[in-house]
Design an enzyme around this catalytic site. Structure first.
Site, PDB file in Angstrom:
ATOM      1  N   SER A  64       0.813  -1.215   0.000  1.00 52.61           N
ATOM      2  CA  SER A  64       0.000   0.000   0.000  1.00 52.61           C
ATOM      3  C   SER A  64       0.851   1.271   0.000  1.00 52.61           C
ATOM      4  O   SER A  64       0.357   2.351  -0.279  1.00 52.61           O
ATOM      5  CB  SER A  64      -0.959   0.004   1.192  1.00 52.61           C
ATOM      6  OG  SER A  64      -0.263   0.296   2.367  1.00 52.61           O
ATOM      7  N   LYS A 101       0.910   4.928   6.841  1.00 52.87           N
ATOM      8  CA  LYS A 101       0.178   5.793   5.900  1.00 52.87           C
ATOM      9  C   LYS A 101       0.834   7.166   5.865  1.00 52.87           C
ATOM     10  O   LYS A 101       1.565   7.545   6.775  1.00 52.87           O
ATOM     11  CB  LYS A 101      -1.281   5.950   6.367  1.00 52.87           C
ATOM     12  CG  LYS A 101      -2.110   4.667   6.295  1.00 52.87           C
ATOM     13  CD  LYS A 101      -2.565   4.381   4.880  1.00 52.87           C
ATOM     14  CE  LYS A 101      -3.196   3.005   4.739  1.00 52.87           C
ATOM     15  NZ  LYS A 101      -2.256   1.905   4.571  1.00 52.87           N
TER      16      LYS A 101
END
Lengths: 142, 418
Positions: A64, A101
């Site tokens: 990701s 993230k």
């Protein structure tokens, strides 16, 4: 003269010392001028870790964050004492587990993946964003 | 003088939570060796009725049903988190005394705005390490403990209490049971109660001469400290260890010499590792083993024996030879052993020992390098090197079924993020 036999001097486990009866030569003169410049090899810890009390490592699973050069299996160096400001890569608690993230504070607070496959996560005003530190480096083995 | 006591909240349980955001508000307990009983519990676990020292088998079902989570002790994790907390405190205060795995005294003499400092302390440790702490501040160490009691007990304080103010101090001590005072054990507590002394305040108002006569000079010192006169200073340098003990309870009873030798060898190797970490050499080696006192039907036995080595060593092989011999001597047939241990003592610093003129310091050349290499490999997490004597199957070894990963100390067990 009476002599008591006390036992064998070479008993048990320790070997007798070999005592040298002449010593090595003694160096006379100036010490080597290089002695003051003894250097230690380059230490990666020094380069990667600024605050050891607040730093820990995590391993990445998944792709990701691939566009931020954080691949599957990479080891991240996380410093909890570095303030997580806008655009920093952070470790955040999402649904009870930690994820890596990119943190955006504007236009609204959100956690972005670095892979178009994954949608952004928006944090509502009433939600509390739990962060467990700022990622300061990623180590990928090739 | 001004002292602060920084004390971690439910330390073991809080350690388990650092890398598990999913159990943040859940009841958490940590179990003793062999998952026997509860040795640490979170606030939430207290609220569902779990008590310290309760046997795990008794509470397991109802506890899990209430959503509780249990962990076997993970000492690698706790030790690392502890050193991070202490390191953080060193950043914050010039003088730190590590008092135990989860407590430290700070010398804050000369600092103004103590309460603000207390909150900074709390916030920094929470941010850097993820550990919740309480801070108590006072003019003596005993009063810093009193303040910490208040910070723990009353959530309205936000975890920081400063009792340098006399009025505040009196107020808090008036509602603090005397048994909570640092240095008052259960026996002294009983005696004080029978004299009508129930609170810390009452104890602080007693005449110190009377205390010395009726109790001891130790309690006299406590009373002096409660009155605000510092008697116990800060010990910044931890005393080097005088002995190292490694002992464990077996997961099953051990009755054969082979298993016992394996266990003793395993503890020996562990103890030597610790000895090398302290940069010490030992001369005295002891081995002890015992039966389960609670199994009245078993024949009871407790044996121990020591051996003095020729010269100090920290080479596992030298110590192994001694412990193996001792193990054979202490061991008895037809006995159900439940626990055994190894103790190293009579320590020497490197190079301090006056050697024997005719005997080498160590029988082996390159021993130091070998031990260094073994320690390095064993802490790398890539593999493990053991001495053959330690055995392979280790059927006697501890049960730690519920252990969490060694997040901070092992490459294979670091936390995973997505």
């Amino acid at each position: 003269m009476k002599i008591d036999y006390l036992g064998d001097a070479t008993e048990e486990d320790l070997p007798l010392l070999e005592i040298p009866y002449f010593l090595n030569t003694v160096r006379v003169g100036w010490p080597s001028p290089a002695d003051d410049y003894v250097e230690r090899p380059i230490d990666l810890n020094e380069y990667l870790i600024k605050n050891s009390a607040a730093t820990y490592f995590v391993r990445v699973s998944g792709d990701s964050m691939i566009n931020a050069n954080i691949g599957d299996g990479a080891v991240l160096i996380v410093d909890r004492s570095v303030e997580p400001t806008h655009n920093k890569i952070v470790i955040a608690s999402i649904d009870g587990s930690y994820a890596c993230k990119r943190l955006l504070l504007k236009p609204r607070v959100s956690l972005m993946s670095e892979n178009p496959k994954y949608p952004p996560i928006f944090i509502n005003k009433e939600e509390k964003l739990e962060l467990a530190g700022t990622v300061i480096a990623a180590i990928n083995l090739y | 003088m001004t002292y602060a006591l920084v004390d971690c909240n439910s330390f073991y349980a809080s350690c388990e939570r650092i890398f598990r955001p999913d159990i943040k508000n859940k009841p958490v307990v940590v179990l003793s060796n062999n998952d026997g009983c509860v040795v640490a519990l979170s606030k939430e676990a207290k609220q569902v009725g779990v008590k310290m020292c309760e046997p795990w088998f008794k509470i397991e079902k109802p506890f899990l049903k209430k959503g509780g989570i249990a962990f076997s002790s993970n000492y690698e994790l706790y030790a690392d988190v502890s050193s991070r907390v202490m390191q953080t405190l060193e950043h914050l205060a010039p003088k730190v005394e590590v008092y135990s795995i989860d407590e430290a005294f700070l010398d804050l003499t000369g600092l103004r705005d103590l309460e603000k400092f207390g909150h900074e302390c709390r916030e920094t440790i929470d941010q850097w390490v993820g550990m919740p702490v309480c801070v108590g501040i006072g003019p003596t160490k005993t009063l810093a403990k009193v303040a910490n009691y208040g910070a723990k007990k009353y959530p309205a304080t936000n975890g920081v209490v400063d009792v340098t103010n006399q009025e505040r101090r009196r107020k808090l001590m008036a509602i603090m049971p005397v048994r909570e005072v640092w240095g008052v054990g259960s026996r002294i507590n009983k005696k004080l109660n029978s004299l009508g002394i129930a609170t810390a305040l009452q104890l602080s108002e007693l005449d110190t001469k009377l205390i010395k006569r009726k109790f001891s000079s130790v309690l006299e010192r406590t009373v002096m400290e409660l009155k605000g006169y510092p008697c116990i200073g800060l010990k910044e340098q931890p005393a080097t260890k005088k002995q190292i003990v490694v002992s464990r309870t077996f997961s099953r009873k051990v009755t054969d010499l082979n298993s016992m030798n394996e266990a003793i060898s395993d503890y020996t190797s562990r103890a030597c590792e610790k000895l090398r970490r302290e940069n010490q050499y030992c001369k005295m080696v002891s081995v002890f083993m015992r039966t389960n006192y609670f199994r009245k039907q078993d024949k009871q036995y407790h044996g121990s024996m020591s051996y003095k080595l020729h010269s100090p060593t920290n080479d596992t092989r030298d110590v192994l030879r001694a412990t193996k011999m001792l193990s054979g001597e202490v061991f008895k047939k037809n006995i159900n052993f439940i626990k055994a241990g190894v103790m190293l003592s009579d320590f020497y610093d490197e190079g301090v020992y006056q050697g024997d003129l005719f005997r080498a310091m160590s029988s082996r050349s390159g021993g130091k390098e070998l031990m260094l290499t073994v320690d390095k490999i064993n802490s790398s997490g890539i593999g493990k090197i053991t001495f053959a004597a330690q055995g392979i199957k280790k059927t006697w070894s501890m049960k730690r079924f519920l252990q969490s990963p060694r997040y901070l100390t092992n490459w294979q067990e670091m936390p995973i993020v997505k």
